[in-house]
Design a protein around this motif. Structure first.
Motif, mmCIF file in Angstrom:
data_model
loop_
_atom_site.group_PDB
_atom_site.id
_atom_site.type_symbol
_atom_site.label_atom_id
_atom_site.label_comp_id
_atom_site.label_asym_id
_atom_site.label_seq_id
_atom_site.Cartn_x
_atom_site.Cartn_y
_atom_site.Cartn_z
ATOM 1 N N GLN A 269 88.283 63.756 63.586
ATOM 2 C CA GLN A 269 86.878 63.531 63.239
ATOM 3 C C GLN A 269 86.080 64.745 63.698
ATOM 4 N N TRP A 270 85.328 65.340 62.757
ATOM 5 C CA TRP A 270 84.555 66.546 63.066
ATOM 6 C C TRP A 270 83.088 66.311 62.757
ATOM 7 N N LEU A 271 82.242 66.905 63.571
ATOM 8 C CA LEU A 271 80.803 67.000 63.296
ATOM 9 C C LEU A 271 80.475 68.481 63.163
ATOM 10 N N ILE A 272 80.007 68.888 61.998
ATOM 11 C CA ILE A 272 79.673 70.292 61.755
ATOM 12 C C ILE A 272 78.179 70.375 61.476
ATOM 13 N N THR A 273 77.453 71.020 62.367
ATOM 14 C CA THR A 273 75.998 71.078 62.280
ATOM 15 C C THR A 273 75.530 72.476 61.896
ATOM 16 N N ALA A 274 74.216 72.559 61.622
ATOM 17 C CA ALA A 274 73.556 73.829 61.303
ATOM 18 C C ALA A 274 74.206 74.524 60.113
ATOM 19 N N VAL A 275 74.529 73.742 59.085
ATOM 20 C CA VAL A 275 75.044 74.337 57.856
ATOM 21 C C VAL A 275 73.866 74.939 57.095
ATOM 22 N N PRO A 276 73.864 76.237 56.846
ATOM 23 C CA PRO A 276 72.711 76.870 56.205
ATOM 24 C C PRO A 276 72.671 76.554 54.712
ATOM 25 N N PRO A 277 71.611 76.927 54.021
ATOM 26 C CA PRO A 277 71.600 76.767 52.560
ATOM 27 C C PRO A 277 72.796 77.511 51.955
ATOM 28 N N LEU A 278 73.607 76.810 51.201
ATOM 29 C CA LEU A 278 74.861 77.398 50.748
ATOM 30 C C LEU A 278 74.642 78.530 49.752
ATOM 31 N N GLU A 279 73.524 78.529 49.058
ATOM 32 C CA GLU A 279 73.275 79.615 48.106
ATOM 33 C C GLU A 279 73.032 80.945 48.819
ATOM 34 N N ALA A 307 73.358 69.561 57.106
ATOM 35 C CA ALA A 307 73.079 70.747 56.307
ATOM 36 C C ALA A 307 71.608 70.864 55.942
ATOM 37 N N ALA A 308 71.224 72.098 55.635
ATOM 38 C CA ALA A 308 69.849 72.361 55.206
ATOM 39 C C ALA A 308 69.630 72.021 53.742
ATOM 40 N N GLY A 309 70.690 71.998 52.954
ATOM 41 C CA GLY A 309 70.536 71.757 51.526
ATOM 42 C C GLY A 309 71.719 71.023 50.935
ATOM 43 N N THR A 312 76.065 71.262 46.201
ATOM 44 C CA THR A 312 76.177 71.895 44.878
ATOM 45 C C THR A 312 75.615 73.312 44.858
ATOM 46 N N ALA A 313 74.776 73.651 45.863
ATOM 47 C CA ALA A 313 74.196 74.994 45.923
ATOM 48 C C ALA A 313 75.253 76.069 46.163
ATOM 49 N N LEU A 314 76.463 75.665 46.565
ATOM 50 C CA LEU A 314 77.529 76.647 46.778
ATOM 51 C C LEU A 314 77.826 77.421 45.490
ATOM 52 N N ALA A 315 77.615 76.777 44.349
ATOM 53 C CA ALA A 315 77.849 77.450 43.070
ATOM 54 C C ALA A 315 76.877 78.599 42.842
ATOM 55 N N ASP A 316 75.739 78.602 43.559
ATOM 56 C CA ASP A 316 74.726 79.638 43.375
ATOM 57 C C ASP A 316 74.832 80.755 44.406
ATOM 58 N N ALA A 317 75.874 80.704 45.258
ATOM 59 C CA ALA A 317 76.075 81.791 46.222
ATOM 60 C C ALA A 317 76.360 83.091 45.469
ATOM 61 N N PRO A 318 75.978 84.230 46.026
ATOM 62 C CA PRO A 318 76.222 85.505 45.324
ATOM 63 C C PRO A 318 77.690 85.711 44.965
ATOM 64 N N HIS A 319 78.589 85.260 45.857
ATOM 65 C CA HIS A 319 80.024 85.369 45.602
ATOM 66 C C HIS A 319 80.665 84.022 45.942
ATOM 67 N N PRO A 320 80.639 83.061 45.008
ATOM 68 C CA PRO A 320 81.208 81.738 45.290
ATOM 69 C C PRO A 320 82.680 81.848 45.662
ATOM 70 N N PRO A 321 83.196 80.879 46.402
ATOM 71 C CA PRO A 321 84.597 80.951 46.810
ATOM 72 C C PRO A 321 85.543 80.764 45.638
ATOM 73 N N LEU A 331 83.625 68.013 48.175
ATOM 74 C CA LEU A 331 82.355 67.735 48.835
ATOM 75 C C LEU A 331 81.603 66.610 48.119
ATOM 76 N N GLY A 332 81.812 66.494 46.809
ATOM 77 C CA GLY A 332 81.166 65.408 46.055
ATOM 78 C C GLY A 332 81.706 64.037 46.397
ATOM 79 N N SER A 333 82.865 63.979 47.055
ATOM 80 C CA SER A 333 83.430 62.666 47.440
ATOM 81 C C SER A 333 82.782 62.112 48.695
ATOM 82 N N LEU A 334 81.998 62.909 49.413
ATOM 83 C CA LEU A 334 81.402 62.466 50.671
ATOM 84 C C LEU A 334 80.193 61.568 50.430
ATOM 85 N N ARG A 335 79.954 60.672 51.370
ATOM 86 C CA ARG A 335 78.717 59.895 51.330
ATOM 87 C C ARG A 335 77.533 60.837 51.486
#
Length: 340
Positions: A269-279, A307-309, A312-321, A331-335
């Motif tokens: 079980q992980w808690l990941i905080t301070a996730v910035p805007p993915l774009e 997270a801050a946003g 789905t904003a990951l698709a708008d990153a300058p260089h998506p993974p 990520l869409g499977s998460l509550r």
């Protein structure tokens, strides 16, 4: 392929020997899963292929991994191994180094059966992919080495064989391996219209986690240093049940799938905080996030992202993974939770 090799592959064609269509249907019913038409069409081809191996491919979330895992679980042999491709490659590189660049000796070690008596008969790879030219060279050698061994393989991938190593400068170097895959594997498309992860239950595994937007949780810390996979990783806290880290702890530092897998073994079980805007992410942190999600999903880690946003904003990153569609599907499977 020489006639003798073709005959050998045909003789060993039962990848999932002893597994029946009824066993797959029973596994689906037990988990409350309704197989779609594409999955149903794939089952008999997967269980009774014309060649020694099977290669399941299609868009993210279409149930390829579930089909392979259900058949793997039902296969009546202890001499089997199922592994995520992210995990296998670090193991392979380390074993090759230990055996002074002897690939066959490395495979002797990695393919030893769980009981220690002989080697595995069934090898399942999840999320097979080739993005790097150096990996492509090693995979060509790996396929040739495995072809000489009495092991049957099942592979899942988001890519058809011809889409592997798509870089226009290097694709031609991998075409002989693509021909080998087409010759030795039954290539089966699983491309139903529905992303099943978007409708997953939230009672277990990665899908039991959450993507929380809004205020960050109150817990924080100065940091604790964890020794994982022969590397120091800094987190905010480590409790009896949970690992707490920030996005920067895990994705701004040069961590790989190997370190994420070690953390998954440490806590589920992980808690990941301070996730910035993915774009706003640069290429390296975006790719590490995708690798983290892959490992956590495969290992059944329950992750709560703050997270801050939106994801789905990951698709708008300058260089998506790489493998963006799979990352977004997972990520869409998460509550979804909005903090008050």
């Amino acid at each position: 392929m020489p006639t003798t090799a073709r005959a050998r592959d045909t003789a060993a064609a039962q990848v999932f020997r002893g597994v029946t269509e009824a066993a797959i249907e029973a596994a689906a019913r037990a988990q409350g899963i309704a197989l779609d038409a594409a999955q149903r069409a794939a089952v008999p081809r997967m269980l009774r292929p014309a060649r020694r191996h099977v290669y399941l491919h299609g868009p993210a979330g279409r149930g390829k991994t579930w089909l392979m895992d259900a058949a793997f679980a039902a296969a009546p042999t202890a001499r089997k191994r199922r592994i995520h491709f992210h995990d296998f490659f670090p193991e392979l590189h380390a074993a090759i180094f230990r055996h002074r660049h002897d690939l066959n000796a490395a495979l002797d070690e990695l393919l030893r059966s769980p009981d220690g008596d002989g080697h595995v008969e069934l090898l399942c790879f999840d999320e097979f992919h080739v993005h790097d030219v150096a990996d492509g060279v090693l995979i060509r050698r790996l396929l040739a080495a495995l072809a000489a061994r009495p092991v049957a393989m099942a592979v899942t991938s988001n890519y058809a064989p011809e889409q592997l190593l798509r870089h226009p400068l290097f694709h031609a170097t991998f075409e002989p391996a693509i021909a080998e895959i087409r010759d030795r594997f039954d290539v089966i498309v699983v491309d139903g219209p529905r992303d099943h992860r978007a409708h997953a239950s939230h009672d277990r595994g990665f899908a039991a986690g959450a993507w929380v937007t809004g205020a960050a949780p109150g817990r924080s810390g100065d940091g604790v240093v964890l020794r994982v996979a022969e590397r120091d990783v800094t987190a905010r806290a480590l409790s009896e049940h949970e690992l707490h880290a920030t996005f920067d702890d895990l994705c701004s530092e040069p961590l790989s799938a190997r370190e994420y897998a070690a953390l998954a073994r440490l806590r589920s079980q992980w808690l990941i905080t301070a996730v910035p805007p993915l774009e706003s992410l640069a290429a390296a942190p975006a790719q590490r996030l995708a690798n983290l999600v892959d490992v956590a999903a495969d290992r059944g880690v329950r992750v709560e992202f703050h997270a801050a946003g939106e994801p789905t904003a990951l698709a708008d990153a300058p260089h998506p993974p790489l493998d963006l569609a799979r990352t977004l599907s997972r990520l869409g499977s998460l509550r979804r939770v909005v903090a008050s």
